[in-house]
Design an enzyme around this catalytic site. Structure first.
Site, PDB file in Angstrom:
ATOM      1  N   CYS A  15       0.853  -1.185   0.000  1.00 45.47           N
ATOM      2  CA  CYS A  15       0.000   0.000   0.000  1.00 45.47           C
ATOM      3  C   CYS A  15       0.889   1.234   0.000  1.00 45.47           C
ATOM      4  O   CYS A  15       2.070   1.172   0.320  1.00 45.47           O
ATOM      5  CB  CYS A  15      -0.904   0.015   1.229  1.00 45.47           C
ATOM      6  SG  CYS A  15      -1.978  -1.428   1.378  1.00 45.47           S
ATOM      7  N   ARG A  34       1.575   0.983  -5.991  1.00 51.08           N
ATOM      8  CA  ARG A  34       1.705   0.115  -4.831  1.00 51.08           C
ATOM      9  C   ARG A  34       0.376  -0.514  -4.425  1.00 51.08           C
ATOM     10  O   ARG A  34       0.348  -1.404  -3.574  1.00 51.08           O
ATOM     11  CB  ARG A  34       2.281   0.899  -3.646  1.00 51.08           C
ATOM     12  CG  ARG A  34       3.661   1.460  -3.885  1.00 51.08           C
ATOM     13  CD  ARG A  34       4.130   2.252  -2.687  1.00 51.08           C
ATOM     14  NE  ARG A  34       4.335   1.396  -1.537  1.00 51.08           N
ATOM     15  CZ  ARG A  34       5.495   0.827  -1.229  1.00 51.08           C
ATOM     16  NH1 ARG A  34       6.546   1.022  -2.008  1.00 51.08           N
ATOM     17  NH2 ARG A  34       5.612   0.075  -0.163  1.00 51.08           N
ATOM     18  N   TRP A  39      -3.831  -1.783  -1.405  1.00 55.18           N
ATOM     19  CA  TRP A  39      -3.883  -3.133  -1.967  1.00 55.18           C
ATOM     20  C   TRP A  39      -4.437  -4.018  -0.865  1.00 55.18           C
ATOM     21  O   TRP A  39      -3.826  -4.172   0.192  1.00 55.18           O
ATOM     22  CB  TRP A  39      -2.496  -3.589  -2.395  1.00 55.18           C
ATOM     23  CG  TRP A  39      -2.477  -4.889  -3.133  1.00 55.18           C
ATOM     24  CD1 TRP A  39      -2.705  -5.078  -4.465  1.00 55.18           C
ATOM     25  CD2 TRP A  39      -2.198  -6.186  -2.594  1.00 55.18           C
ATOM     26  NE1 TRP A  39      -2.584  -6.420  -4.786  1.00 55.18           N
ATOM     27  CE2 TRP A  39      -2.269  -7.117  -3.649  1.00 55.18           C
ATOM     28  CE3 TRP A  39      -1.896  -6.652  -1.315  1.00 55.18           C
ATOM     29  CZ2 TRP A  39      -2.055  -8.475  -3.474  1.00 55.18           C
ATOM     30  CZ3 TRP A  39      -1.684  -8.015  -1.131  1.00 55.18           C
ATOM     31  CH2 TRP A  39      -1.775  -8.903  -2.197  1.00 55.18           C
ATOM     32  N   ASN A  48       0.562   0.368   5.936  1.00 57.98           N
ATOM     33  CA  ASN A  48       1.037  -0.566   4.924  1.00 57.98           C
ATOM     34  C   ASN A  48       1.603  -1.771   5.646  1.00 57.98           C
ATOM     35  O   ASN A  48       2.446  -1.635   6.522  1.00 57.98           O
ATOM     36  CB  ASN A  48       2.123   0.084   4.058  1.00 57.98           C
ATOM     37  CG  ASN A  48       2.758  -0.904   3.098  1.00 57.98           C
ATOM     38  OD1 ASN A  48       2.104  -1.833   2.626  1.00 57.98           O
ATOM     39  ND2 ASN A  48       4.033  -0.714   2.814  1.00 57.98           N
ATOM     40  N   GLY A  49       1.143  -2.972   5.298  1.00 49.35           N
ATOM     41  CA  GLY A  49       1.651  -4.175   5.930  1.00 49.35           C
ATOM     42  C   GLY A  49       0.536  -5.017   6.515  1.00 49.35           C
ATOM     43  O   GLY A  49      -0.640  -4.867   6.148  1.00 49.35           O
ATOM     44  N   GLU A 101       9.078 -17.175 -17.204  1.00 49.09           N
ATOM     45  CA  GLU A 101       8.820 -15.745 -17.121  1.00 49.09           C
ATOM     46  C   GLU A 101       7.816 -15.302 -18.189  1.00 49.09           C
ATOM     47  O   GLU A 101       6.938 -14.482 -17.925  1.00 49.09           O
ATOM     48  CB  GLU A 101      10.137 -14.979 -17.273  1.00 49.09           C
ATOM     49  CG  GLU A 101      10.002 -13.476 -17.485  1.00 49.09           C
ATOM     50  CD  GLU A 101       9.354 -12.735 -16.335  1.00 49.09           C
ATOM     51  OE1 GLU A 101       9.026 -11.548 -16.511  1.00 49.09           O
ATOM     52  OE2 GLU A 101       9.156 -13.333 -15.247  1.00 49.09           O
ATOM     53  N   LYS A 128       4.265 -13.467 -17.416  1.00 50.94           N
ATOM     54  CA  LYS A 128       3.867 -12.181 -17.993  1.00 50.94           C
ATOM     55  C   LYS A 128       2.482 -12.276 -18.626  1.00 50.94           C
ATOM     56  O   LYS A 128       1.646 -11.400 -18.459  1.00 50.94           O
ATOM     57  CB  LYS A 128       4.879 -11.736 -19.047  1.00 50.94           C
ATOM     58  CG  LYS A 128       6.116 -11.115 -18.505  1.00 50.94           C
ATOM     59  CD  LYS A 128       5.828  -9.756 -17.886  1.00 50.94           C
ATOM     60  CE  LYS A 128       6.944  -9.375 -16.921  1.00 50.94           C
ATOM     61  NZ  LYS A 128       6.916 -10.098 -15.653  1.00 50.94           N
ATOM     62  N   GLU A 178      -0.309 -12.736 -15.848  1.00 50.09           N
ATOM     63  CA  GLU A 178      -0.540 -11.676 -14.872  1.00 50.09           C
ATOM     64  C   GLU A 178      -1.197 -10.441 -15.479  1.00 50.09           C
ATOM     65  O   GLU A 178      -1.863  -9.691 -14.742  1.00 50.09           O
ATOM     66  CB  GLU A 178       0.749 -11.304 -14.131  1.00 50.09           C
ATOM     67  CG  GLU A 178       1.821 -10.636 -14.930  1.00 50.09           C
ATOM     68  CD  GLU A 178       3.088 -10.380 -14.099  1.00 50.09           C
ATOM     69  OE1 GLU A 178       2.986 -10.302 -12.853  1.00 50.09           O
ATOM     70  OE2 GLU A 178       4.167 -10.259 -14.679  1.00 50.09           O
ATOM     71  N   HIS A 218       6.654 -35.706 -20.164  1.00 49.95           N
ATOM     72  CA  HIS A 218       6.388 -36.234 -18.821  1.00 49.95           C
ATOM     73  C   HIS A 218       5.090 -35.692 -18.232  1.00 49.95           C
ATOM     74  O   HIS A 218       4.936 -35.651 -17.018  1.00 49.95           O
ATOM     75  CB  HIS A 218       7.563 -35.920 -17.895  1.00 49.95           C
ATOM     76  CG  HIS A 218       8.825 -36.591 -18.292  1.00 49.95           C
ATOM     77  ND1 HIS A 218       9.037 -37.946 -18.146  1.00 49.95           N
ATOM     78  CD2 HIS A 218       9.948 -36.097 -18.880  1.00 49.95           C
ATOM     79  CE1 HIS A 218      10.237 -38.255 -18.603  1.00 49.95           C
ATOM     80  NE2 HIS A 218      10.808 -37.149 -19.064  1.00 49.95           N
ATOM     81  N   LYS A 228       2.690  -3.715  -7.020  1.00 50.74           N
ATOM     82  CA  LYS A 228       4.069  -3.677  -7.498  1.00 50.74           C
ATOM     83  C   LYS A 228       5.052  -4.184  -6.458  1.00 50.74           C
ATOM     84  O   LYS A 228       5.929  -4.981  -6.756  1.00 50.74           O
ATOM     85  CB  LYS A 228       4.421  -2.230  -7.884  1.00 50.74           C
ATOM     86  CG  LYS A 228       5.818  -2.080  -8.466  1.00 50.74           C
ATOM     87  CD  LYS A 228       5.939  -2.813  -9.787  1.00 50.74           C
ATOM     88  CE  LYS A 228       7.300  -2.663 -10.409  1.00 50.74           C
ATOM     89  NZ  LYS A 228       7.458  -3.501 -11.599  1.00 50.74           N
TER      90      LYS A 228
END
Length: 608
Positions: free
Chosen positions: A2, A27, A74, A98-99, A480, A484, A487, A503, A603
């Protein structure tokens, strides 16, 4: 996770609080709000959703006052509603946070038993109510906050505003970042320097466990034991960057296009471009000659960068590397007695799990180094060695330029390690650094393929699932690339080592399944071709990303081919990242998703 802002001034603060929140919206953007004092009375405005909703609310219902706090959220505790939006307040105090307060249920039950009521589902409101309880018992604001902080368990940063106290702001941090900005007859609190950059470039970063008392002209900082301390005044870098999309449609696209420049800057920190010799940034004492084993840990995209790093160090330096997702590393209680260096990778330098892993490694007596994009961050400050990436502020939630800068730093470091250990000769060093020097140009060549990749993305948008395959250096890129895509476009995608196809994942292959294959013409190209043929035999739709030599081989009949220039193997992870980023970006744009701020993500992940 946040974003927090606080301003104590003699001028109205409402519009400036909102301006700072715009810089912090990366954030978190589930809700936003501000609180101010006017005539000693607390006033609040909050809104669900993005900051524009709060701006409209304030236009209709202005909030005067020369002292205030703000927050962009967030969500962790409670749904992203106005009711759960910050600031949380009682009749006596407002707080932004924040947290995560891990013991909030215990505290809430205690306070409820004493007759205090709660209006939200958040852990943060417990902090406001606890401070109120202490003040009801006769404590002054600072004493009430100090007593509350001693009861809180978890990682957090907090800012407090008090009824009838127009000359007082209090901030505190434990784990989550918080900075103090100094202006002329005014003071600021913020989650990072970017938030404060419109107002000041004179910033002090609170250390873990610090609290700060702000009035109009001074910041009194206290450590966890209540002793007044001095934290260094720094020239913040945030003011050097104007956070704007420029000519690009989204921050993500802008940051993709910044990669030739920022990769070049990062390379310059690790290679003397005049001599072609590798170096440790800022002349720090890091000699790999006695390093026999390394431990690498990171989260998300940083973990995939670390995975490439493992390949680099084992290939060029002949150093054995352990690799862990940071959220698992310390809980495995791995014995680290034979590890000589622990390396951590983080864009923000505040990633909670990575920070916890760093502290675990330090507790085991290991030498630590961090590859970090924010040199003032907690991970950077607590590491024995800082290895900076020079990507600049990255606003898009999906990491792009920070990732390629991490890869650049890891590649150059592995060569330096190889030189120190005698695994790379002086001639080989020049050859490898010469190859790395081509990275900006090669990335620029990849960017010129955007129009072609956009065409492929329009078709990708019609699918709900995708596979990404690669071998060697390309295997981490497959993971990766899949990350991308999912997300920002919300298409389910998975990245696999191409040799693992038979497999299990091959069961998914049919004519409706796009399969992105990353296959430069390297020493494992023929092996990758055999896996592509397995896909083709089952009707899978292959999108091949290769180089001129690979395309000319005609080894497999791909449905679509993206052709990059031929390049040395050490460059392929850095350059081949770009078409994967563009494919995900244009797929998301075509689907109409929120590219820069995808749902449920933030982020900087400063909570576990």
């Amino acid at each position: 996770m946040c974003g927090i802002i606080g301003i104590i001034s003699r001028e109205p603060v409402s519009s400036r609080l909102v301006d700072a929140l715009k810089r912090l919206e990366y954030r978190g953007y589930d809700s936003a709000g501000i609180a101010t004092l006017e005539g000693g009375a607390l006033g609040r405005r909050r809104a669900e959703g993005k900051l524009a909703n709060l701006e409209r609310h304030l236009a209709e219902n202005p909030l005067p006052g020369t002292i205030g706090i703000g927050h962009t959220r967030w969500a962790t505790h409670g749904a992203p509603t106005t009711r759960n939006a910050h600031p949380h307040a009682t009749a006596r105090v407002a707080v932004v946070h924040n947290g995560i307060i891990e013991n909030f249920r215990e505290l809430r039950a205690e306070l409820s038993a004493e007759g205090y009521a709660f209006e939200s589902d958040t852990d943060t409101e417990t902090v406001a109510v606890h401070v109120t309880r202490e003040m009801d018992r006769g404590a002054a604001p600072r004493e009430a906050v100090a007593a509350t902080l001693k009861r809180l368990e978890g990682a957090f940063s907090l800012a407090f505003l008090f009824k009838d106290e127009e000359g007082l702001l209090i901030g505190a941090r434990k784990g989550s970042p918080l900075a103090v900005g100094e202006g002329k007859d005014e003071m600021f609190l913020g989650s990072d320097a970017i938030a404060l950059s419109p107002f000041t470039d004179a910033v002090r970063y609170l250390e873990d466990g610090d609290s700060v008392i702000l009035d109009h002209g001074r910041a009194a900082i206290y450590d966890f034991d209540g002793n007044e301390v001095v934290r260094p005044l720094r020239q913040a870098v945030g003011k050097a960057f104007y956070v704007d999309k420029g000519n690009h449609r989204h921050f993500m696209q802008k940051e993709i296009y910044e990669q030739p420049e920022v990769v070049g800057h990062t390379l310059g920190a690790f290679v003397d471009m005049t001599t072609g010799r590798t170096k440790i940034p800022q002349g720090q004492p890091l000699d790999f000659s006695s390093v026999r084993r390394m431990a690498i840990s990171a989260c998300g995209t940083g973990f995939y960068a670390g995975t490439v790093g493992r390949y680099y160090f084992e290939r060029y330096a002949r150093i054995a590397c352990d690799l862990d997702v940071a959220s698992e590393f310390r809980y495995r209680e791995s014995p680290l007695g034979d590890v000589d260096l622990a390396l951590f990778v983080s864009q923000s330098g505040e990633t909670a799990d990575t920070l916890a892993s760093l502290r675990y490694a330090k507790a085991q007596g290991l030498k630590t180094a961090s590859i970090v994009n924010v040199p003032e961050s907690t991970i950077a400050r607590e590491s024995d060695l800082l290895l900076p990436t020079l990507a600049g502020p990255e606003i898009g939630v999906a990491s792009t330029k920070a990732f390629t800068c991490q890869l650049t730093a890891l590649a150059a470091l592995s060569v330096r390690a190889g030189v120190d250990r005698g695994a790379v000769s002086a001639e080989e060093e020049l050859e490898l650094t010469g190859a790395l020097a081509e990275a900006p140009r090669m990335i620029n060549a990849a960017l010129h393929l955007e129009e072609r990749i956009e065409e492929l993305a329009h078709d990708m948008a019609n699918h709900r699932h995708a596979l990404f395959l690669g071998r060697g250096f390309s295997y981490p890129l497959a993971m990766e690339g899949a990350l991308k895509l999912k997300e920002i476009s919300y298409i389910h995608a998975e990245g696999y080592a191409a040799g693992e196809l038979k497999h299990g994942p091959i069961a998914l292959i049919d004519e409706t399944m796009p399969v992105v294959v990353i296959a430069p013409h390297d020493r494992v190209f023929e092996k990758t071709v055999s896996n592509m043929q397995e896909v083709a035999a089952r009707g899978g739709k292959i999108i091949l990303i290769t180089d001129e030599k690979g395309a000319a081989s005609g080894a497999v009949d791909a449905a679509e081919t993206i052709v990059l220039p031929n390049m040395p193997e050490i460059l392929t992870p850095i350059v081949y990242s770009v078409p994967l980023q563009l494919l995900a970006y244009h797929t998301a744009v075509h689907m109409g998703t929120d590219v820069d701020q995808p749902r449920n993500l933030a982020k900087s992940v400063t909570v576990e």
